[in-house]
Motif scaffolding. Structure first.
Motif, mmCIF file in Angstrom:
data_model
loop_
_atom_site.group_PDB
_atom_site.id
_atom_site.type_symbol
_atom_site.label_atom_id
_atom_site.label_comp_id
_atom_site.label_asym_id
_atom_site.label_seq_id
_atom_site.Cartn_x
_atom_site.Cartn_y
_atom_site.Cartn_z
ATOM 1 N N SER A 63 0.820 -1.209 0.000
ATOM 2 C CA SER A 63 0.000 0.000 0.000
ATOM 3 C C SER A 63 0.859 1.266 0.000
ATOM 4 O O SER A 63 0.461 2.292 -0.535
ATOM 5 C CB SER A 63 -0.940 0.016 1.208
ATOM 6 O OG SER A 63 -0.194 -0.002 2.412
ATOM 7 N N ARG A 64 2.051 1.196 0.572
ATOM 8 C CA ARG A 64 2.922 2.372 0.631
ATOM 9 C C ARG A 64 4.047 2.336 -0.392
ATOM 10 O O ARG A 64 4.737 3.327 -0.592
ATOM 11 C CB ARG A 64 3.536 2.494 2.029
ATOM 12 C CG ARG A 64 2.513 2.768 3.092
ATOM 13 C CD ARG A 64 3.135 3.134 4.399
ATOM 14 N NE ARG A 64 4.169 2.200 4.836
ATOM 15 C CZ ARG A 64 4.634 2.139 6.065
ATOM 16 N NH1 ARG A 64 4.167 2.942 6.988
ATOM 17 N NH2 ARG A 64 5.563 1.273 6.401
ATOM 18 N N ALA A 65 4.237 1.209 -1.010
ATOM 19 C CA ALA A 65 5.326 1.058 -1.965
ATOM 20 C C ALA A 65 5.069 1.899 -3.214
ATOM 21 O O ALA A 65 3.937 2.012 -3.676
ATOM 22 C CB ALA A 65 5.497 -0.400 -2.353
ATOM 23 N N LYS A 66 6.124 2.465 -3.738
ATOM 24 C CA LYS A 66 6.035 3.240 -4.977
ATOM 25 C C LYS A 66 6.523 2.359 -6.118
ATOM 26 O O LYS A 66 7.666 2.437 -6.547
ATOM 27 C CB LYS A 66 6.879 4.504 -4.865
ATOM 28 C CG LYS A 66 6.376 5.439 -3.795
ATOM 29 C CD LYS A 66 7.283 6.634 -3.663
ATOM 30 C CE LYS A 66 6.800 7.514 -2.528
ATOM 31 N NZ LYS A 66 7.741 8.554 -2.197
ATOM 32 N N LEU A 67 5.638 1.492 -6.577
ATOM 33 C CA LEU A 67 5.990 0.553 -7.631
ATOM 34 C C LEU A 67 6.118 1.283 -8.966
ATOM 35 O O LEU A 67 5.361 2.192 -9.265
ATOM 36 C CB LEU A 67 4.936 -0.547 -7.739
ATOM 37 C CG LEU A 67 4.729 -1.394 -6.488
ATOM 38 C CD1 LEU A 67 3.606 -2.386 -6.715
ATOM 39 C CD2 LEU A 67 6.000 -2.098 -6.086
ATOM 40 N N LYS A 68 7.080 0.837 -9.752
ATOM 41 C CA LYS A 68 7.276 1.373 -11.095
ATOM 42 C C LYS A 68 7.315 0.204 -12.056
ATOM 43 O O LYS A 68 7.764 -0.887 -11.707
ATOM 44 C CB LYS A 68 8.570 2.183 -11.156
ATOM 45 C CG LYS A 68 8.515 3.394 -10.251
ATOM 46 C CD LYS A 68 9.759 4.213 -10.360
ATOM 47 C CE LYS A 68 9.661 5.412 -9.436
ATOM 48 N NZ LYS A 68 10.811 6.279 -9.572
ATOM 49 N N TYR A 69 6.831 0.442 -13.260
ATOM 50 C CA TYR A 69 6.682 -0.631 -14.237
ATOM 51 C C TYR A 69 7.429 -0.281 -15.517
ATOM 52 O O TYR A 69 7.417 0.858 -15.967
ATOM 53 C CB TYR A 69 5.207 -0.864 -14.560
ATOM 54 C CG TYR A 69 4.381 -1.092 -13.321
ATOM 55 C CD1 TYR A 69 4.345 -2.329 -12.705
ATOM 56 C CD2 TYR A 69 3.654 -0.056 -12.754
ATOM 57 C CE1 TYR A 69 3.602 -2.546 -11.560
ATOM 58 C CE2 TYR A 69 2.907 -0.248 -11.603
ATOM 59 C CZ TYR A 69 2.883 -1.498 -11.017
ATOM 60 O OH TYR A 69 2.147 -1.694 -9.882
ATOM 61 N N TYR A 70 8.052 -1.302 -16.098
ATOM 62 C CA TYR A 70 8.802 -1.123 -17.337
ATOM 63 C C TYR A 70 8.474 -2.281 -18.265
ATOM 64 O O TYR A 70 8.562 -3.446 -17.874
ATOM 65 C CB TYR A 70 10.307 -1.095 -17.046
ATOM 66 C CG TYR A 70 11.136 -0.591 -18.192
ATOM 67 C CD1 TYR A 70 11.348 0.769 -18.367
ATOM 68 C CD2 TYR A 70 11.697 -1.465 -19.106
ATOM 69 C CE1 TYR A 70 12.105 1.233 -19.418
ATOM 70 C CE2 TYR A 70 12.459 -1.010 -20.160
ATOM 71 C CZ TYR A 70 12.652 0.346 -20.305
ATOM 72 O OH TYR A 70 13.405 0.822 -21.355
#
Length: 120
Positions: free
Chosen positions: A73-80
Motif C-alpha cells: 500500500s505504501r510502496a512506490k511501484l514502477k513498471y517497465y
C-alpha cells in the motif's frame, strides 16, 4: 563520476566531489538485482541502462523508503515494459501494469529504484 549537490535549484560548487565509481557500475548492479529477482537480463545492458536512467531516483530517507517498500500500500511501484524485439525495440515505462498483448513482459520495480543510486 562527479557528485554535484543541488539545494533549492542552486548548484553547490564548493561541495562537488569526484568519486571512482561510474554509471556502468550502477547499471551492472541493477542488472544483477533484476536477474536475481525477476528475469535473466545479463545480456541486456542497453535496456538496463534505460531502466536506470528513467526509473531510478535518490530517496530522501533511505531507511524510510526501505520500510515503505515492504508494504504494497505504501510502496512506490514502477513498471517497465521489456522489449519484444518485434514491435518494441527498446522497452518503455508503463503507467499501468496490465499487459497490452500476450508477448509483453512487464518488469515491476520497487526497492531497486532507490537502491541503485544509494551505492554512490
Amino acid at each position: 563520476t562527479r557528485i554535484t549537490p543541488i539545494i533549492q535549484h542552486q548548484i553547490q560548487n564548493e561541495h562537488i566531489r569526484r568519486i571512482r565509481l561510474a554509471g556502468k557500475h550502477m547499471t551492472n548492479y541493477l542488472k544483477e538485482l533484476i536477474t536475481y529477482r525477476y528475469f535473466d537480463v545479463s545480456e541486456e545492458s542497453i535496456v538496463i541502462d534505460s531502466i536506470k536512467e528513467e526509473l531510478c531516483e535518490v530517496a530522501i530517507s533511505f531507511t524510510e523508503a526501505m520500510e515503505d517498500s515492504k508494504y504494497k500500500s505504501r510502496a512506490k511501484l514502477k513498471y517497465y515494459s521489456l522489449p519484444d524485439h518485434f514491435t518494441n525495440k527498446l522497452g518503455h515505462v508503463v503507467e499501468q501494469p496490465q499487459k497490452r498483448n500476450e508477448n509483453e513482459q512487464i518488469l515491476t520495480l520497487n526497492r531497486e529504484c532507490f537502491q541503485i543510486p544509494e551505492i554512490v
